[in-house]
Design a protein around this motif. Structure first.
Motif, PDB file in Angstrom:
ATOM      1  N   GLU A  26      -0.363   5.379  -3.400  1.00  0.00           N
ATOM      2  CA  GLU A  26      -0.388   4.111  -4.123  1.00  0.00           C
ATOM      3  C   GLU A  26      -1.771   3.485  -4.030  1.00  0.00           C
ATOM      4  OE1 GLU A  26       2.309   0.964  -2.930  1.00  0.00           O
ATOM      5  OE2 GLU A  26       3.939   2.420  -3.044  1.00  0.00           O
ATOM      6  N   ARG A  53      13.903  -0.324   7.646  1.00  0.00           N
ATOM      7  CA  ARG A  53      14.933  -0.369   6.614  1.00  0.00           C
ATOM      8  C   ARG A  53      16.134   0.476   7.026  1.00  0.00           C
ATOM      9  NH1 ARG A  53      12.603   0.984   1.229  1.00  0.00           N
ATOM     10  NH2 ARG A  53      12.476   2.950   2.345  1.00  0.00           N
ATOM     11  N   GLY A 113      -1.119   5.188   5.332  1.00  0.00           N
ATOM     12  CA  GLY A 113      -1.222   6.052   4.155  1.00  0.00           C
ATOM     13  C   GLY A 113      -2.403   7.000   4.198  1.00  0.00           C
ATOM     14  N   PRO A 173       4.164  -3.928   1.819  1.00  0.00           N
ATOM     15  CA  PRO A 173       5.007  -3.018   1.036  1.00  0.00           C
ATOM     16  C   PRO A 173       5.404  -1.830   1.910  1.00  0.00           C
ATOM     17  CG  PRO A 173       3.054  -3.639  -0.197  1.00  0.00           C
ATOM     18  CD  PRO A 173       2.872  -4.161   1.183  1.00  0.00           C
ATOM     19  N   ILE A 174       6.642  -1.403   1.796  1.00  0.00           N
ATOM     20  CA  ILE A 174       7.126  -0.368   2.713  1.00  0.00           C
ATOM     21  C   ILE A 174       6.457   0.972   2.458  1.00  0.00           C
ATOM     22  CG2 ILE A 174       9.146   0.929   3.434  1.00  0.00           C
ATOM     23  CD1 ILE A 174      10.756  -1.646   2.990  1.00  0.00           C
ATOM     24  N   GLY A 175       6.490   1.401   1.191  1.00  0.00           N
ATOM     25  CA  GLY A 175       5.755   2.617   0.848  1.00  0.00           C
ATOM     26  C   GLY A 175       6.003   3.752   1.802  1.00  0.00           C
ATOM     27  N   VAL A 176       4.938   4.414   2.243  1.00  0.00           N
ATOM     28  CA  VAL A 176       5.072   5.536   3.167  1.00  0.00           C
ATOM     29  C   VAL A 176       4.990   5.104   4.608  1.00  0.00           C
ATOM     30  CG1 VAL A 176       4.312   7.578   2.003  1.00  0.00           C
ATOM     31  CG2 VAL A 176       2.634   5.886   2.734  1.00  0.00           C
ATOM     32  N   TYR A 207      13.510  -7.480   1.711  1.00  0.00           N
ATOM     33  CA  TYR A 207      12.463  -8.173   0.954  1.00  0.00           C
ATOM     34  C   TYR A 207      11.109  -7.647   1.411  1.00  0.00           C
ATOM     35  CZ  TYR A 207      16.030 -11.796  -0.082  1.00  0.00           C
ATOM     36  OH  TYR A 207      17.131 -12.478  -0.480  1.00  0.00           O
ATOM     37  N   GLU A 208      10.346  -7.114   0.466  1.00  0.00           N
ATOM     38  CA  GLU A 208       9.018  -6.614   0.846  1.00  0.00           C
ATOM     39  C   GLU A 208       7.972  -7.679   0.528  1.00  0.00           C
ATOM     40  OE1 GLU A 208       8.081  -2.581  -0.491  1.00  0.00           O
ATOM     41  OE2 GLU A 208      10.190  -2.370  -1.036  1.00  0.00           O
ATOM     42  N   ARG A 227       3.731  -8.769   0.360  1.00  0.00           N
ATOM     43  CA  ARG A 227       2.405  -8.182   0.184  1.00  0.00           C
ATOM     44  C   ARG A 227       1.326  -9.049   0.828  1.00  0.00           C
ATOM     45  NH1 ARG A 227       3.283  -7.548  -5.159  1.00  0.00           N
ATOM     46  NH2 ARG A 227       5.033  -6.254  -4.571  1.00  0.00           N
ATOM     47  N   MET A 256       7.769   7.635  -2.103  1.00  0.00           N
ATOM     48  CA  MET A 256       7.363   6.237  -1.970  1.00  0.00           C
ATOM     49  C   MET A 256       5.985   6.196  -1.359  1.00  0.00           C
ATOM     50  SD  MET A 256       9.980   3.858  -2.308  1.00  0.00           S
ATOM     51  CE  MET A 256       9.693   2.773  -0.919  1.00  0.00           C
ATOM     52  N   GLY A 257       5.104   5.485  -1.964  1.00  0.00           N
ATOM     53  CA  GLY A 257       3.805   5.256  -1.334  1.00  0.00           C
ATOM     54  C   GLY A 257       2.842   6.407  -1.461  1.00  0.00           C
TER      55      GLY A 257
END
Ligand SMILES: Nc1ncnc2c1ncn2[C@@H]1O[C@H](COP(=O)(O)OP(=O)(O)OP(=O)(O)O)[C@@H](O)[C@H]1O
Ligand SMILES: Nc1ncnc2c1ncn2[C@@H]1O[C@H](COP(=O)(O)OP(=O)(O)OP(=O)(O)O)[C@@H](O)[C@H]1O
Ligand SMILES: [Mg+2]
Ligand SMILES: [Mg+2]
Lengths: 352, 312, 506, 305
Positions: free
Chosen positions: D225, B24, B197, B13-16, B41-42, B44, D117-118
């Motif tokens: 997240e 992207r 993260g 997942p791209i997230g942070v 397309y992400e 997992r 995000m995230g």
């Protein structure tokens, strides 16, 4: 008679309306068109060029249904084995390592590796069973706890001694190409699903028609009764767990030989195959023939949701929420689930 | 409606994840530049990745951009069956590439090495630390590169290498913070964080206990002003744009991007941005000086570094 | 308070469990309700108590029409019920059980246990009941649990008391105590309903008696206007069979012998004790429940490990064998607890009937079940033992208690083993069925089987046994030949000293 | 070597690990004792963590943040009750669905509310400071563990005896125990099992909410997240292990927290991360085995007394 049928249909309709309403609101929030999303969902669960998405659903369904069947055998026998994940990992790991280490012709290596995987799965389940019977660690807790060590052991083995250094990932080397399960002609679906169909048939016949299955179920319904009428309770427990674990191990082997062709760290844990298998079983109240279908249902939800995220611009978090909402409403519609929970309660009390 | 379709498949997942975010950005820039529809397309899990790549082919993508080393097997399997689709793997390459597979890889360890050089020079305690998300080969490009850099300027300094681990290693700031605190207590006064993260947690630890950190991918110095010494920079977007251009020209592209190609860098090397970067390294001209000279010798080839990813 | 039921009808699917029944329960009276298993007694009382909603009919209290949404309504209006199966929390203390659902609370909802104790002291004083309030219920004997149930009702100041088969698990002494309490309630002006299968109790205690059969109230009237025989005819709907004649028989060889057996029990080790049962005799073990009978039987059947000693069955030592092997050598067992040990309630009648059979070939084909053969066998039992049930594929949980018991007895006796162990085999069973089960046990004896009977029902032991052993405090207190036995002597053997075994119950 | 393990930050870090697990587990204990098989603690924690950041960001007060977390957790309890108690869905299925729902919803809201995000980190999020209670630090042995923690830690500590007392002496506590042990008897007494279980679920949600707040605005001050990162599952294990008894639960939570915290330090000695990650689970298994042997030994003695 007609009245109850009508009422049943009505309440299903209400549940579906609820699901639709919740999804509609969620989608309206991100401005995604509901109709497009729905058709994307269906298209991506079952359609695609030459049904390629249906194949993806089936491939996923094979693993989920396999885990569901494994879990069902335990649950019907009153054994609250939620360590399917550990048994699955043990199977996948051993399958990959055996295929890498064993010499000999491919068919032999494949057969031996699958058997070894089933043994490993059974062994890991038996470990939980032994802790339960001989050490007094409740099966529920023991099997859950045992999920973690095997996951990390597998991770360590493919991160260090058996790592495919060239790949830069935490994964083992590829198993010999000759041992890969072939695809059905003209598709990208491997024949692993045949193994799962066989396992499901076995489980259905076993549960409904065999003496062992009958005894195991009596033990599941009332352990005190089973003991009193002289059923070999310990043996039944261990044998059932071993069967359950062996099927989980088989699923792990199929993931290796059919899909990934090696053991990749996390490949069996992250997709939550084992947990999805558990909900698939509980959703249909452990009715044997319905369990594989329930597995297919969840696979379709997951591929459909992933596809919806890809093509209808519905963000992935909506897909998650959607899955949850569908499960919530459908689960509460299925009356068999009540049976399941009361049986589990009895089983849990027995653990004391 | 555009006539071309580019699909970017992320491994997670791209997230942070700044690295994946840049991917992207890169695909969007490429879509703009070359007039193509773009989709992201992400994924997992390992199974998702395979499904997403298949879906991209199924949707008739012209170029599928795959970010990360997770896609090797998949490309090897899918590419021969999809001759009309070009595959670009960023960050990794496979052997015996088919005609329709292209690569762009980064040499992050060169930038990490520079962080190590700075750490070695700035450490007063004789001990520095590095924390990665998970003990995977890819992250050794950061941890090992850093350690080598430290040793190159301060052979006596020890490097404490640790991992976040746990159930959710790539986004667990609580464990990341705890790990940083533990390392600091164990004597490290400069800590390099490559925890995705979890970086936020490390920054918090740095602010609370007042030590210095390094970070990765984009300029994170403003996240904890006065505590982030420097960051490695990775120009995924640039790389993607260039590689897609090359593919569209009909090349069989294989690019390796390091300091020399501008694929990776460090804030200290960015003369025009350093002053406003809020990075601590700006206050240490002698360190900036040294980093630039080391960078120069890497670029001119007088200093060669080995890719730690393939070390056993 | 006067409670009236009028025109009550309850249907479960196709079955009419209660059919247009009207009944008055007067204050200051004990009203006995009798009837066969499944006659609808419990269901009728569940209606009165708000547990079952009737299809038709009305309830009124002191002439005022009432509708219950839940038992809470009934309780609030002064009804109390002691259910056949105890409604207690085993891990909680007596006091906690009594206050549960009617807790006296202080400001933040914390329970004022001191106030509860004071209230209970008054109530107990008034009716001369006493019990240690701080013991966990799990460690009480069944008699003591019954006291807790009664106290629960009193604590809630119930004016109409319903007791569903309260005596079936009590010893004579406990029963006498309970009856004294009930009489004291009667003089306090409470209305009492007593469901029972024991006509002697009805004759001893009741003021009024109602007989149910097949869901209908077949007769109701003052006890003084009827007789025991007439009630019995009402229950059965015909004449009682003549009293059974015991044929004299010399016992054969020893089938079961227990030698210096020791097992661990709840309050300490049981034994050492020795006994033997020979072919063609019924050996009865009498005693207050909780004196080691359960442990003895569990050791013999293999459900509990021995500490020391040896058990021989048909000349073979079986002390180290598991239940399955012992049963195969020649043992059948009718357990006391049919709900848990005798049956798997979630399984069908057929599945229950076939569990534990040794003649596997008769109902299997290789590893597979022969469902038709299983059903055939179950149908035989249903017919032979006149079990009232929906069919072989009905769930065991839908049978009434008496019918459950018949199924267990039928299954075990069908095995035709040299030794039959029967533990309280007529617990909660109607008089017709009692007679039938007794007849079956006697027939087994006459056919040359050895029968070991454990019963807390002294009359049952007296009626069936060739020899009687009395258990007290984990050991055998004495042995009496069946022919010479008399109630008083055995009763005193098991109760005189039993009194000090239960110091908490005054 | 040992000083490396027991550096001063070790004592301070143990409570940070213990608090979220302990709070979630105490919530789980309410459900367990009430006979609700709630394994959605992970989801409850996550929602709590998000709501805490939400509340703290908009109010500027960590206390209001914690309040928001309590409310959100309670709401999750209500959702659980709706589907499990009212609609009769299987508890495991509902739990798993709620875990998924929590992951989806928090991520979605992160995007919708904070446009992040995230992860979301902002100076406007007010975190709990450390409370120093005079005299606590100077206690021998346990002083370093107890002093200078977030208020939620002290709350969690107080919650252990409080819950124990609640079960023993409170009307609802008693009924919760009855609902878990013999619900038929509770119903026969005229108290609806479901209502009692509903309260237990709400209490569970509230406690888990606080646990989440500890994660997001006490241990750190940000939201990421899935930041519950498996802690809810550890709490589930602790609850199952202790059958929901507060004091044993406390001990298990402390063992978990201490071993987890210790495992970081052991990594510093060069043990592979996979093995240090395994430590808390193996420690728990070891405790279980030891416990059962101890119990067996005790009953064996008791049997001959
Ligand atoms: N909930 C139910 N569902 C289906 N059948 C029921 C239910 N409750 C009772 N019955 C049936 O209704 C009939 C009357 O049952 P009830 O328990 O009232 O009999 P009873 O007189 O109390 O018998 P016993 O002497 O065995 O206690 C029985 O045939 C029983 O199987
Ligand atoms: N939910 C239910 N579904 C089906 N049958 C039920 C249900 N609840 C009660 N019954 C049946 O209703 C009857 C009344 O139950 P009760 O509590 O009187 O026990 P019982 O079996 O009659 O016990 P006993 O005969 O020993 O008094 C029983 O036959 C019981 O099996
Ligand atoms: Mg009854
Ligand atoms: Mg009855």
């Amino acid at each position: 008679m007609n009245g109850t049928l009508g009422r049943e249909a009505m309440s299903w309709a209400v549940a579906l309306a609820w699901i639709a309403a919740v999804l509609f609101i969620l989608m309206a929030l991100v401005g995604a068109p509901f109709g497009d999303a729905l058709s994307a969902f269906l298209q991506n669960a079952f359609g695609g060029r030459r049904f390629s998405y249906l194949m993806a659903t089936l491939s996923r369904a094979a693993l989920i249904a396999g885990m569901a069947v494994s879990v069902m055998l335990s649950f019907r026998a009153g054994l609250f084995n939620i360590g399917g994940e550990g048994q699955l990992v043990a199977g996948g790991l051993v399958a990959a390592l055996a295929a890498l280490l064993l010499p000999g012709p491919p068919l032999f290596v494949l057969t031996a590796s699958i058997l070894a995987a089933m043994l490993a799965g059974a062994g890991w389940a038996l470990l939980a069973g032994a802790l339960h019977l001989y050490v007094g660690v409740p099966l529920l807790v023991g099997s859950l706890l045992l999920n973690y060590p095997i996951r990390y052991i597998a991770s360590y083995l493919v991160a260090h001694p058996f790592r495919d250094v060239q790949s830069g990932m935490v994964q083992s080397h590829l198993v010999p190409q000759a041992t890969w399960l072939p695809y059905f002609p003209g598709t990208r679906l491997d024949i692993g699903i045949l193994f799962i169909i066989a396992a499901s048939l076995f489980a259905i016949v076993y549960s409904r028609a065999t003496v062992h299955g009958y005894h195991a179920r009596m033990n599941g319904l009332s352990p005190a009764f089973a003991r009193t009428v002289g059923l070999p309770v310990r043996k039944l427990t261990l044998q059932t767990l071993a069967m359950s674990g062996a099927i989980a191990g088989l699923v792990g082997a199929i993931a290796v030989f059919g899909i990934h062709h090696r053991y990749i760290d996390g490949m069996l844990v992250q997709p939550l195959y084992a947990w999805t298998g558990i909900i698939a079983v509980l959703l249909v109240g452990m009715i044997p023939w319905a369990v594989p279908l329930s597995g297919l249902f969840f696979a379709a939800i997951q591929t459909g949701a992933a596809g919806m995220e890809r093509s209808a611009g519905v963000p992935k978090e909506i897909a998650l929420v959607m899955q949850a909402v569908i499960i919530l409403f459908v689960a509460s519609r299925v009356s068999g689930a009540l049976v399941a929970s009361s049986e589990r309660k009895a089983g849990a009390a027995e653990d004391a | 409606q555009e006539d071309k379709l580019f699909v970017y498949v992320s491994p997670d997942p791209i997230g942070v994840n700044a690295f994946l975010q840049m991917g992207r950005d890169g695909i969007e820039a490429a879509g703009e530049e070359y007039g193509a529809d773009v989709r992201t397309y992400e994924s997992r899990t390992a199974a998702d990745r395979l499904e997403n790549v298949n879906a991209a082919v199924n949707e008739g993508a012209d170029i599928v951009v795959l970010l990360g080393f997770e896609f090797n097997d998949i490309v090897r399997e899918v590419a021969p069956t999809a001759p009309d689709t070009e595959f670009l793997i960023v960050d990794q390459c496979i052997e015996d590439r088919p005609e329709n597979v292209h690569c762009a890889v980064f040499r992050e360890y060169e930038a990490s090495y520079l962080m190590g050089v700075a750490a070695g020079m700035l450490s007063e305690s004789g001990k520095v630390g590095v924390v990665g998300a998970l003990d995977i080969p890819f992250l050794h490009r950061y941890t090992d590169g850093y350690a080598q850099g430290v040793k190159s300027v301060a052979p006596e300094t020890t490097v404490d290498v640790r991992w976040v681990g746990g159930e959710n290693p790539f986004s667990d700031p609580v464990r990341a913070k705890e790990q940083a605190v533990a390392m600091h207590s164990a004597g490290s006064d400069l800590i390099f964080t490559a925890t995705s993260g979890g970086d936020f947690g490390v920054f918090e630890a740095a602010e609370e206990r007042d030590f210095l950190v390094f970070s990765v991918d984009i300029n994170q110095c403003p996240q904890a002003p006065g505590h982030v010494v420097d960051v490695t920079l990775k120009r995924v977007d640039n790389a993607m744009l260039q590689a897609i251009g090359a593919i569209l020209e009909g090349e069989h592209a294989m690019m390796s991007l390091g300091l020399a190609e501008g694929g990776v860098s460090a804030m200290a090397l960015e003369e025009d941005q350093l002053a406003d970067s809020q990075c601590v390294v700006a206050e240490h001209p002698e360190v900036v000086e040294k980093m630039r000279s080391v960078a120069a010798s890497i670029i001119d080839g007088s200093l060669t570094l080995e890719d730690p990813m393939f070390a056993q | 308070m006067r409670a009236s039921l009028s025109g009550i009808t309850v249907r479960f699917g196709a079955l009419t469990a209660v059919d247009n029944v009207s009944l008055d329960i007067e204050p200051g009276e004990i009203h006995a309700i009798v009837g066969e298993n499944g006659a609808g007694k419990t269901t009728l009382m569940n209606v009165l108590f708000g547990l079952v909603q009737p299809e038709a009919g009305a309830i009124s209290l002191d002439g005022k029409a009432m509708r219950w949404a839940s038992p809470q309504d009934a309780i609030r209006h002064g009804l109390g019920m002691v259910h056949q199966h105890f409604m207690l929390q085993e891990s909680m203390t007596v006091l906690e059980n009594i206050v549960l659902c009617a807790e006296p609370v202080t400001r933040f909802g914390f329970i004022d246990f001191a106030a509860a104790r004071r209230r209970l002291a008054e109530v107990a004083e008034e009716h001369r009941i006493s019990i240690a309030l701080d013991r966990p219920v799990g460690r009480l004997s069944v008699g003591e649990r019954q006291v807790v149930e009664v106290l629960k009702m009193l604590y809630r100041e119930a004016e109409v008391l319903i007791l569903d088969e309260p005596t079936s698990v009590l010893t004579p002494l406990e029963k006498d105590r309970l009856f004294a309490t009930l009489r004291s309630f009667r003089s306090a002006g409470k209305a009492i309903v007593l469901i029972t299968h024991k006509l002697d109790e009805v004759m001893e205690l009741a003021d009024r008696v109602s007989v149910m059969r097949g869901g209908r109230l077949v007769r109701s009237g003052r006890l003084s206007e009827t007789s025991k025989e007439e009630i019995a005819r009402g229950i059965i709907g015909g004449e009682l069979p003549p009293a059974r004649q015991r044929t004299a028989r010399t016992p054969g060889e020893e089938v079961l012998s227990v030698c210096d057996l020791q097992v661990s029990g709840r309050g300490g080790a049981i034994g050492p004790l020795s006994l033997s049962v020979r072919a063609g005799e019924i050996v009865g073990i009498a005693g207050v429940s909780g004196n080691g009978q359960a442990e003895l039987i569990q050791a013999v059947t293999g459900l509990m490990p021995l500490l020391s000693g040896e058990i021989m069955l048909c000349g073979r030592p079986i002390g180290h064998l598991d239940v399955e092997d012992r049963r195969r050598i020649g043992m059948s067992y009718i357990p006391e607890d049919r709900q848990r040990m005798g049956l798997a309630l979630g399984a069908t009648v057929s599945e229950n009937a076939n569990a534990g059979r040794d003649d596997r070939a008769a109902y299997t084909r290789g590893p597979f079940l022969n469902r038709a053969a299983m059903a055939r066998f179950a149908r035989q039992l249903i017919e032979r033992y006149r079990i009232r049930v929906g069919g072989t594929s009905a769930f065991a949980s839908t049978m009434s208690g008496g019918n459950k018991q018949k199924l267990v007895v039928g299954r075990e006796l069908a095995r035709d083993t040299p030794l039959v162990i029967a533990e309280n085999p007529t617990w909660g069973v109607d008089i017709g069925a009692i007679d039938f089960i007794h007849g079956e046990l006697m027939r087994k004896r006459d056919e040359g089987h050895a029968v070991l009977l454990v019963s807390t029902e002294l009359d049952e032991v007296l009626a069936l046994s060739d020899r009687i052993l009395v258990m007290y405090s984990g050991a055998l207190a004495g042995e009496v030949a069946g022919a010479e036995a008399d109630r008083e002597r055995i009763g005193s053997m098991m109760t005189s000293r039993a009194a000090d075994a239960l110091p908490e119950v005054a | 070597m040992l000083d490396l393990l027991f550096d001063p930050s070790f004592a301070a870090s143990v409570p940070r690990f213990v608090t979220p697990i302990l709070l979630a587990a105490l919530g789980g204990a309410l459900c367990e004792r009430a006979g609700v098989f709630n394994i959605a603690l992970e989801g409850f924690l996550l929602v709590g963590a998000f709501a805490a950041v939400f509340g703290s960001f908009f109010s500027g007060s960590p206390y209001l943040g914690a309040l928001a977390a309590v409310m959100a957790g309670t709401a999750m309890g209500l959702v659980f009750a709706e589907f499990n108690l009212r609609r009769g869905g299987d508890a495991i299925v509902v739990s798993i669905a709620i875990n998924i729902l929590a992951a989806g919803l928090t991520t979605y809201l992160l995007r919708a509310v904070f446009d992040a995000m995230g992860a979301f980190s902002d100076p406007a999020i007010a975190g709990f400071g450390r409370v120093s209670i005079p005299g606590l630090a100077s206690l021998p042995l346990i002083g370093p563990f107890l002093s200078g923690q977030s208020p939620l830690f002290y709350l969690a500590l107080l919650a252990v005896p409080a819950l124990s007392f609640f079960f023993a002496r409170h009307r609802l506590g008693l009924r919760i125990r009855a609902a878990g042990e013999n619900p038929a008897a509770l119903e026969a007494g005229g108290v609806g099992r479901r209502r009692v279980q509903l309260y237990a679920l709400m209490g569970c949600g509230a406690l888990c909410g606080l646990g989440g707040a500890q994660l997001s605005i006490a241990n750190v001050t940000l939201f990421v997240e899935n930041m519950s990162a498996g802690r809810g599952w550890i709490a589930v294990v602790a609850v199952l292990l202790t059958r929901g008894r507060p004091w044993p639960l406390f001990i298990i939570a402390v063992i978990f927290g201490a071993v987890d915290s210790l495992s970081f330090r052991v990594q510093g000695l060069g043990m592979p991360q996979q093995f240090t990650d395994m430590m808390p689970y193996l420690a728990t298994l070891a405790v279980l085995v030891a416990l059962s042997w101890w119990r067996r030994g005790r009953t064996a003695n008791g049997g001959t007394l």
